[in-house]
Design an enzyme around this catalytic site. Sequence first.
Site, PDB file in Angstrom:
ATOM      1  N   GLU A 154       0.504  -1.245  -0.413  1.00 53.24           N
ATOM      2  CA  GLU A 154       0.256  -0.007   0.029  1.00 53.24           C
ATOM      3  C   GLU A 154       0.629   1.340  -0.274  1.00 53.24           C
ATOM      4  O   GLU A 154       2.254   1.026   0.588  1.00 53.24           O
ATOM      5  CB  GLU A 154      -0.847  -0.176   0.794  1.00 53.24           C
ATOM      6  N   PHE A 155       1.045   1.985  -0.817  1.00 54.85           N
ATOM      7  CA  PHE A 155       1.580   3.922  -1.065  1.00 54.85           C
ATOM      8  C   PHE A 155       1.004   4.425   0.021  1.00 54.85           C
ATOM      9  O   PHE A 155       0.647   5.974  -0.726  1.00 54.85           O
ATOM     10  CB  PHE A 155       1.866   3.670  -2.402  1.00 54.85           C
ATOM     11  N   LYS A 157      -1.247   7.833   1.788  1.00 55.65           N
ATOM     12  CA  LYS A 157       0.214   8.289   2.775  1.00 55.65           C
ATOM     13  C   LYS A 157      -1.145   9.422   3.725  1.00 55.65           C
ATOM     14  O   LYS A 157      -2.143   9.532   4.202  1.00 55.65           O
ATOM     15  CB  LYS A 157       0.771  10.112   2.047  1.00 55.65           C
ATOM     16  N   GLU A 158      -0.911   8.957   5.251  1.00 54.75           N
ATOM     17  CA  GLU A 158      -1.563   9.318   6.066  1.00 54.75           C
ATOM     18  C   GLU A 158      -1.521  11.257   6.034  1.00 54.75           C
ATOM     19  O   GLU A 158      -0.650  11.602   5.811  1.00 54.75           O
ATOM     20  CB  GLU A 158      -1.170   9.203   7.733  1.00 54.75           C
ATOM     21  N   CYS A 266       5.635   4.352   9.885  1.00 56.57           N
ATOM     22  CA  CYS A 266       6.251   3.302   8.080  1.00 56.57           C
ATOM     23  C   CYS A 266       7.523   3.883   7.855  1.00 56.57           C
ATOM     24  O   CYS A 266       8.797   3.023   7.961  1.00 56.57           O
ATOM     25  CB  CYS A 266       6.099   4.065   6.956  1.00 56.57           C
ATOM     26  N   LYS A 269      11.074   1.973  10.735  1.00 58.15           N
ATOM     27  CA  LYS A 269      10.295   1.048  11.318  1.00 58.15           C
ATOM     28  C   LYS A 269      11.432   0.333   9.687  1.00 58.15           C
ATOM     29  O   LYS A 269      11.286  -0.811   9.235  1.00 58.15           O
ATOM     30  CB  LYS A 269       9.435   0.761  11.445  1.00 58.15           C
ATOM     31  N   LYS A 327       3.329  14.534  10.808  1.00 59.13           N
ATOM     32  CA  LYS A 327       3.071  15.312  10.006  1.00 59.13           C
ATOM     33  C   LYS A 327       1.767  15.610   9.845  1.00 59.13           C
ATOM     34  O   LYS A 327       1.401  15.088  11.149  1.00 59.13           O
ATOM     35  CB  LYS A 327       3.563  14.826   8.210  1.00 59.13           C
ATOM     36  N   ARG A 334       3.022   8.083  16.029  1.00 60.22           N
ATOM     37  CA  ARG A 334       4.225   6.951  16.413  1.00 60.22           C
ATOM     38  C   ARG A 334       5.554   7.870  15.606  1.00 60.22           C
ATOM     39  O   ARG A 334       6.261   8.598  14.045  1.00 60.22           O
ATOM     40  CB  ARG A 334       3.900   5.926  15.377  1.00 60.22           C
TER      41      ARG A 334
HETATM   42  P1  NAD Z   1      -2.354   0.189  12.268  1.00 64.31           P
HETATM   43  O1  NAD Z   1      -2.013   0.023  14.142  1.00 64.31           O
HETATM   44  O2  NAD Z   1      -3.253   1.670  12.157  1.00 64.31           O
HETATM   45  O3  NAD Z   1      -3.243  -0.232  12.619  1.00 64.31           O
HETATM   46  C1  NAD Z   1      -3.017  -1.929  12.395  1.00 64.31           C
HETATM   47  C2  NAD Z   1      -4.330  -2.575  12.864  1.00 64.31           C
HETATM   48  O4  NAD Z   1      -4.777  -4.532  12.777  1.00 64.31           O
HETATM   49  C3  NAD Z   1      -4.399  -2.306  14.881  1.00 64.31           C
HETATM   50  O5  NAD Z   1      -6.495  -1.981  14.999  1.00 64.31           O
HETATM   51  C4  NAD Z   1      -5.110  -3.869  15.423  1.00 64.31           C
HETATM   52  O6  NAD Z   1      -5.608  -3.581  16.120  1.00 64.31           O
HETATM   53  C5  NAD Z   1      -5.186  -4.582  14.405  1.00 64.31           C
HETATM   54  N1  NAD Z   1      -4.786  -5.876  14.300  1.00 64.31           N
HETATM   55  C6  NAD Z   1      -3.326  -6.708  14.568  1.00 64.31           C
HETATM   56  N2  NAD Z   1      -3.555  -7.932  14.904  1.00 64.31           N
HETATM   57  C7  NAD Z   1      -5.092  -8.427  14.533  1.00 64.31           C
HETATM   58  C8  NAD Z   1      -5.188  -9.129  13.872  1.00 64.31           C
HETATM   59  N3  NAD Z   1      -4.694 -10.333  14.527  1.00 64.31           N
HETATM   60  N4  NAD Z   1      -6.750  -9.646  13.805  1.00 64.31           N
HETATM   61  C9  NAD Z   1      -7.252  -8.440  13.672  1.00 64.31           C
HETATM   62  N5  NAD Z   1      -6.640  -7.334  13.453  1.00 64.31           N
HETATM   63  C10 NAD Z   1      -5.402  -6.907  13.630  1.00 64.31           C
HETATM   64  O7  NAD Z   1      -1.258  -0.487  11.696  1.00 64.31           O
HETATM   65  P2  NAD Z   1      -1.567   0.633   9.683  1.00 64.31           P
HETATM   66  O8  NAD Z   1      -0.900   2.045  10.099  1.00 64.31           O
HETATM   67  O9  NAD Z   1      -2.750   0.797   9.485  1.00 64.31           O
HETATM   68  O10 NAD Z   1      -0.518  -0.207   9.127  1.00 64.31           O
HETATM   69  C11 NAD Z   1      -0.565  -1.614   8.558  1.00 64.31           C
HETATM   70  C12 NAD Z   1      -0.011  -2.079   7.454  1.00 64.31           C
HETATM   71  O11 NAD Z   1       0.326  -1.516   6.876  1.00 64.31           O
HETATM   72  C13 NAD Z   1       1.297  -2.192   8.302  1.00 64.31           C
HETATM   73  O12 NAD Z   1       2.293  -3.280   8.084  1.00 64.31           O
HETATM   74  C14 NAD Z   1       2.226  -0.746   7.664  1.00 64.31           C
HETATM   75  O13 NAD Z   1       3.829  -0.566   7.606  1.00 64.31           O
HETATM   76  C15 NAD Z   1       1.442  -0.705   6.512  1.00 64.31           C
HETATM   77  N6  NAD Z   1       1.399   0.452   5.360  1.00 64.31           N
HETATM   78  C16 NAD Z   1       1.472   1.362   6.709  1.00 64.31           C
HETATM   79  C17 NAD Z   1       1.303   2.941   6.095  1.00 64.31           C
HETATM   80  C18 NAD Z   1       0.498   4.237   6.505  1.00 64.31           C
HETATM   81  O14 NAD Z   1       0.174   5.447   6.315  1.00 64.31           O
HETATM   82  N7  NAD Z   1       0.084   3.824   8.358  1.00 64.31           N
HETATM   83  C19 NAD Z   1       1.480   3.432   4.639  1.00 64.31           C
HETATM   84  C20 NAD Z   1       1.621   2.036   3.736  1.00 64.31           C
HETATM   85  C21 NAD Z   1       1.538   0.610   4.465  1.00 64.31           C
END
Ligand code: NAD
Length: 438
Positions: A154-155, A157-158, A266, A269, A327, A334
Amino acid sequence: MKIAVIGTGYVGLVTGACFAETGVNVTCIDKNVNKINGLKNGIIPIYEPGLEAIVKRGIEKERLSFTSSISQGIKDAEVIFIAVGTPPDEDGSADLSHVLDVAKSIGDSLEKYAVIATKSTVPVGTAKKIKAVIKERLDKRGSDIEFDVASNPEFLKEGSAVEDFLKPERIILGVENDRSAQIIKRLYMPFVLNNHLIIFMDIASAEITKYAANCMLATRISFINEIANLCDILGADINEVRKAIGSDSRIGNKFLQTGPGFGGSCFPKDVKALIKTAKDNDYDLKIVSAVEKANEYQKNVIPNKIANHFGNDLHDLSFGIWGLSFKPNTDDVRESSSIYLIKKLLEKKAKIKVYDPAAMDETKKVFGDSIEYCKDQYEAIENVDAMVLMTEWSDFRLPSFGKMSKIMKGNVIFDGRNIYDPEEIRKNNFIYFGIGRR
Ligand code: NAD
């Protein structure tokens, strides 16, 4: 078409709500029962522009539903997206425990063919692990249900996640066969009708693509930060330099904004995880390792400027911090440089007042009552010795310096994002510190 999205955070909730916009029937699943109960009542657990409206519309049109049960949520889904967190493990590698837990639950409850597509950022080889775990659980059940795995990094951006998802620059799909490729392609076609930018590739390449993209962006940020630090020493102005090099079409002007070090959930990590992946394979990622080191240095640039000006004992001093999220336009704190700075200032016994348009609640979870939370940006600088701008929310861009000079006790401004005009600030009798500004 019915799909399921497991993990209802920044990525999962946006993904689910945006697919529901196209008419697809989406079930969002999360193990956090409070979050799910809130969402069923239209309570959005994160701040993301435009998200609330599409979640509510999805619920109203009965295309978007929520459950904490994976077996219930994936029933009849043609595509199951995994969007759970992959936080850094102690050794820097991506912690895959949530992803693999989800894979187990899928294997325990899959009833018919589905494509299991990973949106979480995961190292090369994870899709194979997911496949093995699901297969093992199906075998245990004596089931021979077919399924395919895919990588769909996924690309978004928050801060502009909904917009990014609805109008993607490209979709990356790592697939193992044409059957799964066609199913996911159909799902994404509404978003790419105008440009057809779906890039198919093998799964390993898709998995590494996300890390390569984030590390490249982190490299640009660290590069311009280093040049800014040098400008500080040499008496040049990074804003001039940045404009000049950004006008070269080979370089471009994006991601050349100087700041107090990159943060968020992101970049830090993913930089760590790619270094670890390389190390595990006996390769030293020299540039990316340097980026990590440069960013650790950069996070201390503002704390060091404060120490240079005020000394190391800050117990008689108070600081008003504008911006807490990593940002603008998100409540995500985080790895935020602002949070890092506040910790440093508290270690030196400074008094801290803060304001952020969206991230106050998340910050309270970090600092409790050890700092003062203010109702607006001006209250946060009443009687303080210095103001520190850490996140460039638009609310902070054109403040009234006249008003600021009346309500502040001191007259020092640290501009962690170089958004103010030093001359204008000095005219208002402030002492100005930017990063790499003359
Ligand atoms: P987040 O922490 O906001 O959300 C993750 C969710 O997963 C949480 O609500 C948690 O309760 C849930 N979860 C964890 N274990 C679970 C399980 N076993 N069953 C059901 N639900 C479960 O994370 P995020 O920021 O949305 O990121 C998710 C992934 O996407 C990460 O790998 C991140 O690197 C990637 N990503 C994030 C972004 C971003 O901007 N945040 C952009 C691209 C990719």
